[in-house]
Scaffold this motif. Sequence first.
Motif, PDB file in Angstrom:
ATOM      1  N   MET A  70       0.856  -1.196   0.000  1.00  0.00           N
ATOM      2  CA  MET A  70       0.000   0.000   0.000  1.00  0.00           C
ATOM      3  C   MET A  70       0.889   1.241   0.000  1.00  0.00           C
ATOM      4  O   MET A  70       1.077   1.887   1.029  1.00  0.00           O
ATOM      5  CB  MET A  70      -0.920  -0.045   1.214  1.00  0.00           C
ATOM      6  N   ASP A  71       1.390   1.604  -1.157  1.00  0.00           N
ATOM      7  CA  ASP A  71       2.256   2.775  -1.258  1.00  0.00           C
ATOM      8  C   ASP A  71       1.437   4.052  -1.075  1.00  0.00           C
ATOM      9  O   ASP A  71       0.301   4.148  -1.519  1.00  0.00           O
ATOM     10  CB  ASP A  71       2.922   2.824  -2.634  1.00  0.00           C
ATOM     11  N   GLY A  72       2.051   5.035  -0.443  1.00  0.00           N
ATOM     12  CA  GLY A  72       1.394   6.335  -0.307  1.00  0.00           C
ATOM     13  C   GLY A  72       0.738   6.518   1.042  1.00  0.00           C
ATOM     14  O   GLY A  72      -0.301   7.161   1.135  1.00  0.00           O
ATOM     15  N   ILE A  73       1.303   5.953   2.094  1.00  0.00           N
ATOM     16  CA  ILE A  73       0.846   6.219   3.466  1.00  0.00           C
ATOM     17  C   ILE A  73       2.074   6.683   4.242  1.00  0.00           C
ATOM     18  O   ILE A  73       3.140   6.063   4.180  1.00  0.00           O
ATOM     19  CB  ILE A  73       0.245   4.955   4.111  1.00  0.00           C
ATOM     20  N   MET A  74       1.928   7.760   4.985  1.00  0.00           N
ATOM     21  CA  MET A  74       3.080   8.346   5.666  1.00  0.00           C
ATOM     22  C   MET A  74       3.605   7.443   6.778  1.00  0.00           C
ATOM     23  O   MET A  74       2.847   6.775   7.480  1.00  0.00           O
ATOM     24  CB  MET A  74       2.707   9.704   6.266  1.00  0.00           C
ATOM     25  N   ALA A  75       4.915   7.477   6.939  1.00  0.00           N
ATOM     26  CA  ALA A  75       5.580   6.767   8.028  1.00  0.00           C
ATOM     27  C   ALA A  75       6.832   7.547   8.402  1.00  0.00           C
ATOM     28  O   ALA A  75       7.360   8.330   7.600  1.00  0.00           O
ATOM     29  CB  ALA A  75       5.953   5.360   7.585  1.00  0.00           C
ATOM     30  N   VAL A  76       7.298   7.316   9.628  1.00  0.00           N
ATOM     31  CA  VAL A  76       8.632   7.770  10.009  1.00  0.00           C
ATOM     32  C   VAL A  76       9.443   6.547  10.427  1.00  0.00           C
ATOM     33  O   VAL A  76       8.883   5.512  10.808  1.00  0.00           O
ATOM     34  CB  VAL A  76       8.615   8.826  11.147  1.00  0.00           C
ATOM     35  N   GLY A  77      10.737   6.672  10.311  1.00  0.00           N
ATOM     36  CA  GLY A  77      11.571   5.530  10.659  1.00  0.00           C
ATOM     37  C   GLY A  77      13.036   5.901  10.667  1.00  0.00           C
ATOM     38  O   GLY A  77      13.401   7.087  10.545  1.00  0.00           O
ATOM     39  N   ASP A  91      19.796   8.118  10.490  1.00  0.00           N
ATOM     40  CA  ASP A  91      18.936   9.280  10.229  1.00  0.00           C
ATOM     41  C   ASP A  91      17.479   8.930  10.498  1.00  0.00           C
ATOM     42  O   ASP A  91      17.022   7.820  10.182  1.00  0.00           O
ATOM     43  CB  ASP A  91      19.027   9.717   8.754  1.00  0.00           C
ATOM     44  N   THR A  92      16.776   9.888  11.083  1.00  0.00           N
ATOM     45  CA  THR A  92      15.329   9.756  11.189  1.00  0.00           C
ATOM     46  C   THR A  92      14.715  10.443   9.966  1.00  0.00           C
ATOM     47  O   THR A  92      15.081  11.579   9.645  1.00  0.00           O
ATOM     48  CB  THR A  92      14.817  10.415  12.486  1.00  0.00           C
ATOM     49  N   VAL A  93      13.805   9.742   9.309  1.00  0.00           N
ATOM     50  CA  VAL A  93      13.237  10.267   8.049  1.00  0.00           C
ATOM     51  C   VAL A  93      11.727  10.059   8.026  1.00  0.00           C
ATOM     52  O   VAL A  93      11.183   9.271   8.803  1.00  0.00           O
ATOM     53  CB  VAL A  93      13.841   9.534   6.818  1.00  0.00           C
ATOM     54  N   TRP A  94      11.079  10.794   7.124  1.00  0.00           N
ATOM     55  CA  TRP A  94       9.711  10.421   6.785  1.00  0.00           C
ATOM     56  C   TRP A  94       9.657  10.036   5.330  1.00  0.00           C
ATOM     57  O   TRP A  94      10.532  10.398   4.528  1.00  0.00           O
ATOM     58  CB  TRP A  94       8.672  11.475   7.132  1.00  0.00           C
ATOM     59  N   HIS A  95       8.623   9.297   4.951  1.00  0.00           N
ATOM     60  CA  HIS A  95       8.422   8.859   3.571  1.00  0.00           C
ATOM     61  C   HIS A  95       7.003   8.316   3.461  1.00  0.00           C
ATOM     62  O   HIS A  95       6.214   8.470   4.418  1.00  0.00           O
ATOM     63  CB  HIS A  95       9.481   7.791   3.216  1.00  0.00           C
ATOM     64  N   GLY A 110       9.353  12.321  -6.043  1.00  0.00           N
ATOM     65  CA  GLY A 110       8.136  12.885  -5.481  1.00  0.00           C
ATOM     66  C   GLY A 110       7.231  11.778  -4.969  1.00  0.00           C
ATOM     67  O   GLY A 110       7.150  10.720  -5.577  1.00  0.00           O
ATOM     68  N   ALA A 111       6.595  12.005  -3.835  1.00  0.00           N
ATOM     69  CA  ALA A 111       5.654  11.026  -3.307  1.00  0.00           C
ATOM     70  C   ALA A 111       4.515  11.773  -2.649  1.00  0.00           C
ATOM     71  O   ALA A 111       4.740  12.789  -1.980  1.00  0.00           O
ATOM     72  CB  ALA A 111       6.345  10.117  -2.291  1.00  0.00           C
ATOM     73  N   LEU A 112       3.288  11.304  -2.833  1.00  0.00           N
ATOM     74  CA  LEU A 112       2.096  12.032  -2.368  1.00  0.00           C
ATOM     75  C   LEU A 112       2.198  13.498  -2.800  1.00  0.00           C
ATOM     76  O   LEU A 112       2.049  14.404  -1.974  1.00  0.00           O
ATOM     77  CB  LEU A 112       1.936  11.952  -0.845  1.00  0.00           C
ATOM     78  N   GLY A 113       2.440  13.705  -4.066  1.00  0.00           N
ATOM     79  CA  GLY A 113       2.548  15.077  -4.559  1.00  0.00           C
ATOM     80  C   GLY A 113       3.688  15.835  -3.901  1.00  0.00           C
ATOM     81  O   GLY A 113       3.547  17.003  -3.570  1.00  0.00           O
ATOM     82  N   ALA A 114       4.802  15.171  -3.651  1.00  0.00           N
ATOM     83  CA  ALA A 114       6.010  15.750  -3.043  1.00  0.00           C
ATOM     84  C   ALA A 114       5.873  15.957  -1.539  1.00  0.00           C
ATOM     85  O   ALA A 114       6.867  16.195  -0.856  1.00  0.00           O
ATOM     86  CB  ALA A 114       6.424  17.070  -3.700  1.00  0.00           C
TER      87      ALA A 114
END
Lengths: 342, 342
Positions: A70-77, A91-95, A110-114
Amino acid sequence: MPRQVRLRRHPVGALAADDFHVVDVPMPEPRDGEVLVRNTWTSVDPAIRIRLAAVAPAGYFPAFGLDAPMDGIMAVGEVVESLAVGFESGDTVWHTYGWRDYAAVPAGAGALGALGSLRRLDTAVAPAHAYLGPLGPMGLTAYAGLFDVAELCAGDVVWVSAAAGAVGSLAAQFAKLRGHTVIGSAGSDDKVAFVLGELGLDAAFNYKRGAIEDQLRAAAPDGIDVYFDNVGGDHLRAALSVLRRWGRVAICGAVSQYERDRPAPGPDNLFQAVANDLTLRGFRGSSYTDRMDDMQRDVAAWLRAGVLRHRETVVEGLEQAPEALVRMLAGGTIGKTLVHIA
Amino acid sequence: MPRQVRLRRHPVGALAADDFHVVDVPMPEPRDGEVLVRNTWTSVDPAIRIRLAAVAPAGYFPAFGLDAPMDGIMAVGEVVESLAVGFESGDTVWHTYGWRDYAAVPAGAGALGALGSLRRLDTAVAPAHAYLGPLGPMGLTAYAGLFDVAELCAGDVVWVSAAAGAVGSLAAQFAKLRGHTVIGSAGSDDKVAFVLGELGLDAAFNYKRGAIEDQLRAAAPDGIDVYFDNVGGDHLRAALSVLRRWGRVAICGAVSQYERDRPAPGPDNLFQAVANDLTLRGFRGSSYTDRMDDMQRDVAAWLRAGVLRHRETVVEGLEQAPEALVRMLAGGTIGKTLVHIA
């Protein structure tokens, strides 16, 4: 073993947790220009429901495929391995590759409209999961919705629906912090108490306890200027009736509609837009990424000053994500709903 | 003997001419600050229908009373006697005391939101009745709707519904004159021929000859950016489906709805506003009187250059006004509908 939550079937009507299943998958292997991320938190948003249909609305983010990531759901990691310039292990990131334990994430795409493109986060400002709430897409959606979409200006009286929700609770507080009179509505007495007591709104009502328009008029006897719409349906109808001349609606979402079997008719009083020179503007937070820096600057300052509350509903374990979505859509959560993966 | 057209009963559903009657009244006597006007032309507009209900939409111009003068309809005429500074016998003026032969009109008082306040007209620019069409409220409504409300900008593809109507035919031509691709729709083959042949639009369709959305897509395969809405209902629904990202709707009127017995539901695809960042803005021409001078300057130049067409449907005699309104609402007129009183 890495896991992913996947959609088993396109739900019709009310969602059930077993519309999803959790599958074991091989550990993703990052390619050149990608980083391997171990996800620690992921997001549960009403908008996910829209993409569970076989076909998403034209122009919107695409529907999720069956039994696919399910691509296109925010996460941090945390970055476990980096093959991309500008990112390092630790590094702590979001994607936007949420609802899974591990993801290989391309940098610079670009993801979720950048909005959700891979980005390093400053955890000195706030803990990582705050970037799924006030410092991230939720904050941007509330911020842009109020200030850019609704063009909030001095003296406006504001109504925010779903005011105990992730975006609504931020929009309502942003408006309060800018000195506005703010009315909130929600679907339970507990939420109304939260909105009045913890968020400090000027008035609030439980939309299940009476006619929405009557309760709104009682809360705003002289009318409203801005309606921040998270609900649609009867709520939007009431707003059109109570908006004063030159009033504005920021249509952020329509959670009252997402679980319907078929499209619901729109409000029958749209002519009020003509009678009162009203503007209705739909928007997606991802269309306002140019405002991210402004939002993060303001929100970080409000957080540091201790004047912004952000309640969270946290569920533990990736496998709980579907149940959390079901609960949220049924109105059973307050604030931002988060999945703590590990 | 002076006459007035008056409303006999509030029509439900389709209007009939005998919902009105013509009554003889004494010659009005102007008081200090007023002028006596002999009306020569008066206006027949779809918006009149809205005010024939027992109660007009909140915030809109008030409903007409039964068996009372129908104040608030545009007319032009000649001053017979002036007791007001700045007006003299023989002046050509406009005002809002139409649908009667003679009116005592106060100078300096706001009428129809200042749009129709008593005003001298320059008949060297155009004949008096043109001030009920392109040089008056119709022109302002089309002009402000396109340029202020829809914020028309370079490259926009524009759809105008009721494009053979008084406002629609002007809006469509204004957009053409500014270099846009313009699609028109109307409810008869004759009107489509008029819109294509005489107005020179790029494409046009008869909405009765097929699904509106299909015909619109055929005319605008890459979508539209602006919809100038005179019709509402299914037309607005089709626009929401075909509008591109950042598209705008200027909601000028909803003539498809005016003769309904009860409020009609709105479009069931309003979520497209969220998906595509769309703006829907209702408006009244009378809210943009600050643009009157700009409009008259541009329209007068276009008229002088011979590049602006304005077709009129003229009926002779005040007593024909109700029948003209019935015909217009039934789609039986082209261009601006005028009553020539004498």
